[in-house]
Design a protein around this motif. Structure first.
Motif, PDB file in Angstrom:
ATOM      1  N   TYR A 275      66.616  71.825  32.824  1.00  0.00           N
ATOM      2  CA  TYR A 275      66.511  72.898  31.834  1.00  0.00           C
ATOM      3  C   TYR A 275      66.992  74.192  32.501  1.00  0.00           C
ATOM      4  CZ  TYR A 275      63.592  69.771  29.002  1.00  0.00           C
ATOM      5  OH  TYR A 275      63.123  68.718  28.260  1.00  0.00           O
ATOM      6  N   CYS A 276      67.967  74.841  31.880  1.00  0.00           N
ATOM      7  CA  CYS A 276      68.601  75.999  32.510  1.00  0.00           C
ATOM      8  C   CYS A 276      68.837  77.090  31.477  1.00  0.00           C
ATOM      9  CB  CYS A 276      69.915  75.589  33.159  1.00  0.00           C
ATOM     10  SG  CYS A 276      71.120  74.910  31.978  1.00  0.00           S
ATOM     11  N   SER A 277      69.156  78.286  31.977  1.00  0.00           N
ATOM     12  CA  SER A 277      69.460  79.395  31.080  1.00  0.00           C
ATOM     13  C   SER A 277      70.358  80.403  31.785  1.00  0.00           C
ATOM     14  CB  SER A 277      68.178  80.096  30.617  1.00  0.00           C
ATOM     15  OG  SER A 277      68.496  81.276  29.896  1.00  0.00           O
ATOM     16  N   PRO A 278      71.561  80.659  31.258  1.00  0.00           N
ATOM     17  CA  PRO A 278      72.422  81.688  31.841  1.00  0.00           C
ATOM     18  C   PRO A 278      71.866  83.088  31.652  1.00  0.00           C
ATOM     19  CG  PRO A 278      73.400  80.804  29.834  1.00  0.00           C
ATOM     20  CD  PRO A 278      72.216  79.951  30.143  1.00  0.00           C
ATOM     21  N   GLY A 279      70.841  83.236  30.803  1.00  0.00           N
ATOM     22  CA  GLY A 279      70.220  84.541  30.583  1.00  0.00           C
ATOM     23  C   GLY A 279      68.965  84.762  31.392  1.00  0.00           C
ATOM     24  N   ASP A 280      68.729  83.940  32.405  1.00  0.00           N
ATOM     25  CA  ASP A 280      67.524  84.042  33.231  1.00  0.00           C
ATOM     26  C   ASP A 280      67.677  85.199  34.218  1.00  0.00           C
ATOM     27  OD1 ASP A 280      65.493  83.671  35.165  1.00  0.00           O
ATOM     28  OD2 ASP A 280      65.423  81.520  34.745  1.00  0.00           O
ATOM     29  N   SER A 281      67.002  86.318  33.950  1.00  0.00           N
ATOM     30  CA  SER A 281      67.137  87.510  34.779  1.00  0.00           C
ATOM     31  C   SER A 281      66.560  87.317  36.173  1.00  0.00           C
ATOM     32  CB  SER A 281      66.446  88.703  34.104  1.00  0.00           C
ATOM     33  OG  SER A 281      67.028  88.984  32.855  1.00  0.00           O
ATOM     34  N   ALA A 282      65.495  86.504  36.288  1.00  0.00           N
ATOM     35  CA  ALA A 282      64.891  86.257  37.597  1.00  0.00           C
ATOM     36  C   ALA A 282      65.868  85.514  38.498  1.00  0.00           C
ATOM     37  CB  ALA A 282      63.596  85.466  37.442  1.00  0.00           C
ATOM     38  N   PHE A 284      69.098  85.617  38.177  1.00  0.00           N
ATOM     39  CA  PHE A 284      70.184  86.550  38.473  1.00  0.00           C
ATOM     40  C   PHE A 284      69.820  87.402  39.694  1.00  0.00           C
ATOM     41  CE2 PHE A 284      72.163  90.754  38.065  1.00  0.00           C
ATOM     42  CZ  PHE A 284      73.500  90.398  38.002  1.00  0.00           C
ATOM     43  N   ALA A 285      68.563  87.855  39.737  1.00  0.00           N
ATOM     44  CA  ALA A 285      68.092  88.630  40.888  1.00  0.00           C
ATOM     45  C   ALA A 285      68.112  87.783  42.154  1.00  0.00           C
ATOM     46  CB  ALA A 285      66.690  89.164  40.619  1.00  0.00           C
ATOM     47  N   ARG A 294      72.785  80.023  41.445  1.00  0.00           N
ATOM     48  CA  ARG A 294      71.505  79.318  41.345  1.00  0.00           C
ATOM     49  C   ARG A 294      71.626  78.172  40.343  1.00  0.00           C
ATOM     50  NH1 ARG A 294      70.499  80.318  45.829  1.00  0.00           N
ATOM     51  NH2 ARG A 294      68.252  79.834  45.718  1.00  0.00           N
ATOM     52  N   LEU A 295      70.970  77.095  40.655  1.00  0.00           N
ATOM     53  CA  LEU A 295      71.048  75.864  39.866  1.00  0.00           C
ATOM     54  C   LEU A 295      70.584  76.075  38.425  1.00  0.00           C
ATOM     55  CD1 LEU A 295      71.577  72.819  39.859  1.00  0.00           C
ATOM     56  CD2 LEU A 295      69.264  72.484  40.782  1.00  0.00           C
ATOM     57  N   GLY A 296      69.617  76.965  38.232  1.00  0.00           N
ATOM     58  CA  GLY A 296      69.051  77.169  36.899  1.00  0.00           C
ATOM     59  C   GLY A 296      69.890  78.017  35.967  1.00  0.00           C
ATOM     60  N   ALA A 314      64.815  83.887  24.860  1.00  0.00           N
ATOM     61  CA  ALA A 314      65.057  85.331  24.846  1.00  0.00           C
ATOM     62  C   ALA A 314      63.788  86.136  24.586  1.00  0.00           C
ATOM     63  CB  ALA A 314      66.111  85.659  23.786  1.00  0.00           C
ATOM     64  N   SER A 315      62.854  85.591  23.797  1.00  0.00           N
ATOM     65  CA  SER A 315      61.670  86.347  23.441  1.00  0.00           C
ATOM     66  C   SER A 315      60.486  86.063  24.360  1.00  0.00           C
ATOM     67  CB  SER A 315      61.263  86.018  21.997  1.00  0.00           C
ATOM     68  OG  SER A 315      60.931  84.652  21.885  1.00  0.00           O
ATOM     69  N   LEU A 316      60.693  85.211  25.369  1.00  0.00           N
ATOM     70  CA  LEU A 316      59.586  84.822  26.235  1.00  0.00           C
ATOM     71  C   LEU A 316      59.423  85.793  27.385  1.00  0.00           C
ATOM     72  CD1 LEU A 316      60.289  81.002  26.324  1.00  0.00           C
ATOM     73  CD2 LEU A 316      58.633  82.232  24.920  1.00  0.00           C
ATOM     74  N   LEU A 317      58.266  85.694  28.060  1.00  0.00           N
ATOM     75  CA  LEU A 317      57.966  86.560  29.183  1.00  0.00           C
ATOM     76  C   LEU A 317      58.676  86.078  30.440  1.00  0.00           C
ATOM     77  CD1 LEU A 317      54.135  87.030  28.573  1.00  0.00           C
ATOM     78  CD2 LEU A 317      55.992  88.540  27.857  1.00  0.00           C
ATOM     79  N   SER A 318      58.401  86.736  31.545  1.00  0.00           N
ATOM     80  CA  SER A 318      58.896  86.348  32.870  1.00  0.00           C
ATOM     81  C   SER A 318      60.413  86.429  32.972  1.00  0.00           C
ATOM     82  CB  SER A 318      58.422  84.927  33.231  1.00  0.00           C
ATOM     83  OG  SER A 318      57.026  84.840  33.169  1.00  0.00           O
ATOM     84  N   LEU A 319      61.008  87.448  32.328  1.00  0.00           N
ATOM     85  CA  LEU A 319      62.451  87.686  32.457  1.00  0.00           C
ATOM     86  C   LEU A 319      63.276  86.474  32.052  1.00  0.00           C
ATOM     87  CD1 LEU A 319      62.354  89.470  35.942  1.00  0.00           C
ATOM     88  CD2 LEU A 319      62.377  90.551  33.687  1.00  0.00           C
TER      89      LEU A 319
END
Length: 361
Positions: A275-282, A284-285, A294-296, A314-319
């Protein structure tokens, strides 16, 4: 609403799938995951302990740094029915609305550590359900949060078998200054995760010897603990898979390193789901810190079901990094643990981009 969804969903699957799926659904429908009740979470940990603390299932007993030893035990958790799926409301008061620690089952008086370990494994081995979930948490998660999350996953997945948490020494120092300098906490956790590989490998090897069907569920920096350990164990085990499902959630792990060990990982498991997301801000950091992909963040890999969850996170917590415990993911995991292929699961569509599938609301 969630319970009524699973009633309809279970009815559809029973009509369209083979008897083995129907049997699983019957076992889950007969469980008590529709009301508030206590769930026992089994754990193995390499966290250092503070023996002067009376309450064992607590952050004051199991600390955020490690030692050379391991310890097993279990905690009994009140899991409330009146809450949002995936949420962790915690506190004293109304048991229908809050998670609470009920019992602390760590040390058994009069028993040696070896005797206690044997009793712990006996409970796993004698459980009548043939499957077990092994859950490994991610970065900056203290002991209590790890336990509560394991209980929440078992409840919301309506999983009839045992959930065995491996909790490595993650977390910060709890101070405002420590929170401000999160990069320092990240670096300390990273060292801790990599130092936990041998401990986890021994734990997983022992779990595999129970002959249970193991669903290994990992989040975030927990992949630094898990992936190399599984790769090494696979080389020792031979070509026979010792995992039923290997589920990678938002993995904070180097993509290039993953490619190097992918062959051994594929041999370790009957199926790998990412399970992955190109919009994962954490993530990206994390990529900025490591200067590597990063694999995710989503890339296709042969033999791996890569599922892009960006439309639902997009609407969830934890960036955008905490989606692994959300309703859409839990709904998909419920189907995945029943053995359904991605193309047959609800709310998934095939993709022709940087992933195999896209999860939608």
């Amino acid at each position: 609403m969630f319970r009524s969804f699973f009633f309809v969903f279970s009815f559809v699957l029973t009509l369209s799938c083979g008897p083995s799926v129907s049997e699983h659904l019957e076992k889950r429908s007969n469980s008590q995951y529709s009301s508030t009740h206590g769930i026992e979470v089994f754990f193995n940990t390499s966290r250092a302990v503070n023996p002067g603390t009376q309450v064992a299932c607590s952050n004051s007993y199991f600390l955020n740094f490690g030692n050379m030893g391991t310890q097993s035990g279990s905690c009994l958790i009140n899991v409330p029915a009146d809450r949002e799926i995936g949420s962790l409301p915690f506190g004293l008061g109304n048991k229908e609305k809050s998670f609470q620690f009920l019992e602390h089952r760590v040390a058994i008086q009069g028993k040696t550590k070896e005797e206690q370990e044997k009793l712990w494994w006996k409970k796993i081995e004698e459980d009548p359900f043939e499957e077990v979930i092994v859950f490994v948490h991610g970065f900056n998660v203290n002991f209590e949060e790890a336990i509560l999350r394991a209980a929440q996953l078992k409840y919301d997945l309506k999983f009839p078998g045992k959930v065995a948490l491996y909790t490595w020494p993650a977390g910060g120092d709890g101070s405002m200054l420590g929170t401000f300098f999160l990069k320092n906490t990240y670096e300390k956790n990273l060292v801790s995760a990599r130092s936990s590989r041998d401990s986890f490998k021994n734990f997983l090897k022992r779990m595999a010897s129970t002959n249970k069907k193991i669903h290994l569920l990992v989040h975030s920096m927990g992949h630094q603990v898990v992936l190399n350990s599984v790769s090494e164990l696979s080389k020792e085990w031979g070509d026979k898979p010792f995992l039923k499902e290997l589920v990678l959630n938002a993995p904070d792990y180097d993509t290039g390193e993953f490619i190097l060990i992918l062959d051994s990982l594929l041999k370790s498991s009957e199926r790998i789901t990412l399970y992955c997301s190109p919009g994962d801000s954490a993530l990206f950091a994390s990529a900025q810190i490591h200067q590597t992909g990063r694999l995710g963040a989503c890339s296709k890999f042969p033999g791996v079901d890569v599922v892009n969850v960006n439309p639902i996170d997009a609407s969830l917590l934890s960036l955008g990094h905490g989606y692994y415990s959300s309703r859409p993911i839990l709904t998909d995991l419920y189907q995945l643990f029943l053995g359904l292929g991605a193309e047959k699961r609800l709310f998934i569509r095939k993709s022709y981009g940087n992933e195999n599938y896209i999860l939608r609301n």
